[in-house]
Design a protein around this motif. Structure first.
Motif, PDB file in Angstrom:
ATOM      1  N   GLY A   1       0.816  -1.321   0.150  1.00  0.00           N
ATOM      2  CA  GLY A   1      -0.202   0.195  -0.132  1.00  0.00           C
ATOM      3  C   GLY A   1       0.740   0.925  -0.080  1.00  0.00           C
ATOM      4  N   THR A   2       2.234   1.069   0.525  1.00  0.00           N
ATOM      5  CA  THR A   2       2.606   2.540   0.871  1.00  0.00           C
ATOM      6  C   THR A   2       3.781   2.405  -0.736  1.00  0.00           C
ATOM      7  OG1 THR A   2       3.540   1.270   3.202  1.00  0.00           O
ATOM      8  CG2 THR A   2       4.847   3.798   2.018  1.00  0.00           C
ATOM      9  N   ASP A   3       3.740   1.775  -1.247  1.00  0.00           N
ATOM     10  CA  ASP A   3       4.356   1.737  -2.852  1.00  0.00           C
ATOM     11  C   ASP A   3       3.109   2.354  -3.416  1.00  0.00           C
ATOM     12  OD1 ASP A   3       7.117   1.370  -1.902  1.00  0.00           O
ATOM     13  OD2 ASP A   3       7.449  -0.413  -2.664  1.00  0.00           O
TER      14      ASP A   3
ATOM     15  N   ALA B   1      -6.214   2.451   1.971  1.00  0.00           N
ATOM     16  CA  ALA B   1      -5.237   0.867   2.182  1.00  0.00           C
ATOM     17  C   ALA B   1      -6.646   0.320   3.263  1.00  0.00           C
ATOM     18  CB  ALA B   1      -4.159   0.878   3.283  1.00  0.00           C
ATOM     19  N   GLN B   2      -7.412   1.310   3.538  1.00  0.00           N
ATOM     20  CA  GLN B   2      -8.232   0.605   4.734  1.00  0.00           C
ATOM     21  C   GLN B   2     -10.185  -0.064   4.348  1.00  0.00           C
ATOM     22  OE1 GLN B   2      -8.301   2.331   8.716  1.00  0.00           O
ATOM     23  NE2 GLN B   2      -5.753   2.378   8.568  1.00  0.00           N
ATOM     24  N   SER B   3      -9.959   0.781   3.204  1.00  0.00           N
ATOM     25  CA  SER B   3     -11.646   0.599   2.674  1.00  0.00           C
ATOM     26  C   SER B   3     -11.989   0.218   1.038  1.00  0.00           C
ATOM     27  CB  SER B   3     -12.265   2.062   2.432  1.00  0.00           C
ATOM     28  OG  SER B   3     -10.740   2.066   1.455  1.00  0.00           O
TER      29      SER B   3
ATOM     30  N   THR C   1      -4.874   0.962  -2.690  1.00  0.00           N
ATOM     31  CA  THR C   1      -4.708   0.177  -1.593  1.00  0.00           C
ATOM     32  C   THR C   1      -4.279  -0.469  -1.202  1.00  0.00           C
ATOM     33  OG1 THR C   1      -6.404  -1.111  -1.031  1.00  0.00           O
ATOM     34  CG2 THR C   1      -5.851  -1.951  -2.431  1.00  0.00           C
ATOM     35  N   SER C   2      -4.061  -1.534  -0.133  1.00  0.00           N
ATOM     36  CA  SER C   2      -2.834  -2.320   0.464  1.00  0.00           C
ATOM     37  C   SER C   2      -3.538  -4.049   0.485  1.00  0.00           C
ATOM     38  CB  SER C   2      -2.662  -1.902   2.109  1.00  0.00           C
ATOM     39  OG  SER C   2      -1.877  -2.940   2.602  1.00  0.00           O
ATOM     40  N   PHE C   3      -2.709  -4.902   0.316  1.00  0.00           N
ATOM     41  CA  PHE C   3      -3.137  -6.305   0.841  1.00  0.00           C
ATOM     42  C   PHE C   3      -2.156  -6.795   1.736  1.00  0.00           C
ATOM     43  CE2 PHE C   3      -3.459  -5.864  -4.170  1.00  0.00           C
ATOM     44  CZ  PHE C   3      -5.333  -5.241  -4.237  1.00  0.00           C
TER      45      PHE C   3
ATOM     46  N   ALA D   1      -3.523  -8.074   7.404  1.00  0.00           N
ATOM     47  CA  ALA D   1      -4.802  -7.617   7.752  1.00  0.00           C
ATOM     48  C   ALA D   1      -5.581  -6.708   7.625  1.00  0.00           C
ATOM     49  CB  ALA D   1      -3.981  -6.737   9.515  1.00  0.00           C
ATOM     50  N   LYS D   2      -5.421  -6.330   6.477  1.00  0.00           N
ATOM     51  CA  LYS D   2      -6.362  -5.211   5.498  1.00  0.00           C
ATOM     52  C   LYS D   2      -7.898  -6.094   5.420  1.00  0.00           C
ATOM     53  CE  LYS D   2      -3.216  -1.936   5.801  1.00  0.00           C
ATOM     54  NZ  LYS D   2      -2.753  -0.498   6.628  1.00  0.00           N
ATOM     55  N   PRO D   3      -8.511  -5.141   5.427  1.00  0.00           N
ATOM     56  CA  PRO D   3      -9.629  -6.374   4.652  1.00  0.00           C
ATOM     57  C   PRO D   3      -9.874  -7.223   3.613  1.00  0.00           C
ATOM     58  CG  PRO D   3     -10.647  -4.004   4.891  1.00  0.00           C
ATOM     59  CD  PRO D   3      -9.004  -3.842   4.781  1.00  0.00           C
TER      60      PRO D   3
END
Ligand code: PLP
Length: 403
Positions: A58-60, A189-191, A210-212, A215-217
């Protein structure tokens, strides 16, 4: 009891995950294999954007978006201090300056009114109007330059965060940004899986990230991320930056980039997890509803509010105590009852040592400063059973505020 139970999900999908991983081992395209393209196609269709760029975290994803927009030294990027460090870290990494904007006290997302005030304070170089970062404040020796009234950094972009899975108010934020010629990035990232006025999270601004993280959805079994956009030009630039600024062929480099790819194995895992994801989103709604029904009437806590037309994906279920001093008591009480908890986030970004050079101080963003002292999150995942959840609710209700 688990705070987030990834094992329950794995049990459900293990056969499909294993089969897909085996397929990757068989074809051997570990980097940029067919699963990566397939995932980009599936997730962009779900989110409702024309394009998606899979990447290493998600940072990248945020970094790719900012780099593709040409954000760098001399640029100001507006974002909130009540978020994970990555949101503002990427801004500083590129030599740009994060300009913090306080959050709404109900949704914990960027206040569009505060954004408007911050932009005009920066334009007129007036830190009395709104707290500004160090480059925009009068300092020793630069009095004369300062009298010009202009901050040396120019407004460039806004990163709005969809905290805890609830989208920010993009109609308002996009409108403010458009008036001032700023581009908006959605930190989703969380949504991923959340909704705003009939549209999916990660499609609500020029670019959605977004992030994978597990712990993310929607999480993989390692690090991963994705950028979503309708803009083909930005997409092509991000695809190039993702692979060292690659041009027409592998050893043709047309710009400075990063190694920011998503592993094929992680893409395969995500394809499998995505099959059960819509069902998991519904389960998260049911869990959130049980919490609200169980806890709200007690008046002991502030429960999350989801404005009409919004849907949270409940990356976290975050309660708040009414008075700052009460949180330690509640957490100790829950710990005694065997309930795991977490605090997102105990310290706002403007008070982190990493941003000390920006010269912000406690109290600059009163809502963020206040909620950081009061919030705590309770177990939230799609496989939280009613019996287990009733124990958590009973523990929350049996806490008595000290007189
Ligand atoms: C998790 C998170 C990120 C970073 O994602 P990673 O995949 O861990 O790099 C960025 N912003 C927010 C709001 C996050 O919660």
């Amino acid at each position: 009891m688990q705070f987030i139970d990834l094992a329950a999900q794995q049990k459900r999908i293990v056969n499909d995950v294993t089969a897909r991983m085996k397929k990757v081992l068989d074809h051997g395209a570990y980097i940029q294999g067919p699963e990566v393209k397939e995932l980009e196609k599936e997730l962009s269709a779900y989110v409702g954007t024309d394009h998606a760029v899979a990447c290493s975290s998600g940072t990248d994803a945020l970094l790719l978006a900012l780099m593709a927009m040409g954000v760098g030294p001399g640029d100001a990027v507006f974002t909130t201090p009540f978020t994970f460090i990555a949101t503002a870290e990427v801004v500083s990494l590129l030599g740009a300056v994060p300009v913090f904007v306080d959050v709404d006290p109900v949704t914990y997302n960027m206040s569009p009114e505060a954004l408007e005030t911050a932009i005009s304070a920066l334009a007129s170089g007036d830190p009395a109007k709104h707290p500004l970062p160090a480059p925009c404040k009068p300092g020793k020796g630069d009095k004369v330059a300062w009298m010009g009234g202009a901050c040396p950094v120019k407004p460039k972009a806004v990163i709005a965060v969809d905290l805890f899975g609830l989208p920010a108010d993009y109609d308002a934020i996009n409108a403010v940004a458009a008036r001032h010629g700023l581009v908006v990035i959605e930190d989703g990232a969380q949504s991923f899986g959340g909704e705003y006025k009939g549209r999916k999270a990660c499609s609500l601004a020029k670019v959605g990230c977004t992030s994978f993280f597990p712990a993310k959805p929607l999480g993989c079994y390692g690090d991963g991320g994705m950028v979503f956009t309708d803009d083909l030009n930005l997409t092509e630039i991000m695809r190039s930056i993702r692979v060292h600024g690659q041009g027409g062929h592998k050893y043709d480099n047309v710009r400075i980039g990063i190694n920011g790819r998503l592993d094929t194995l992680q893409a395969a895992i995500l394809l499998s997890k995505f099959l059960v994801f819509p069902d998991e989103v519904e389960r998260r709604q049911a869990v959130a509803k049980r919490y609200a029904e169980g806890v709200a009437a007690s008046g002991l806590y502030v429960v999350p509010t989801v404005p009409a037309g919004y849907r949270s994906v409940w990356a976290q279920y975050t309660l708040a105590v009414k008075k700052a001093g009460q949180r330690d008591q509640v957490l100790a009480h829950l710990k005694d009852q065997g309930i795991p908890t977490a605090i997102y986030y105990p310290k706002p970004l403007h008070r982190q040592d990493a941003f000390a050079h920006l010269g912000y101080k406690a109290g600059d963003f009163p809502v963020s400063d206040d909620v950081c002292d009061r919030v705590f999150s309770v177990p939230m995942h799609p496989y939280l059973e009613a019996g287990e959840q009733n124990k958590i609710i009973a523990a929350l209700l049996s806490w008595k505020p000290a007189a």
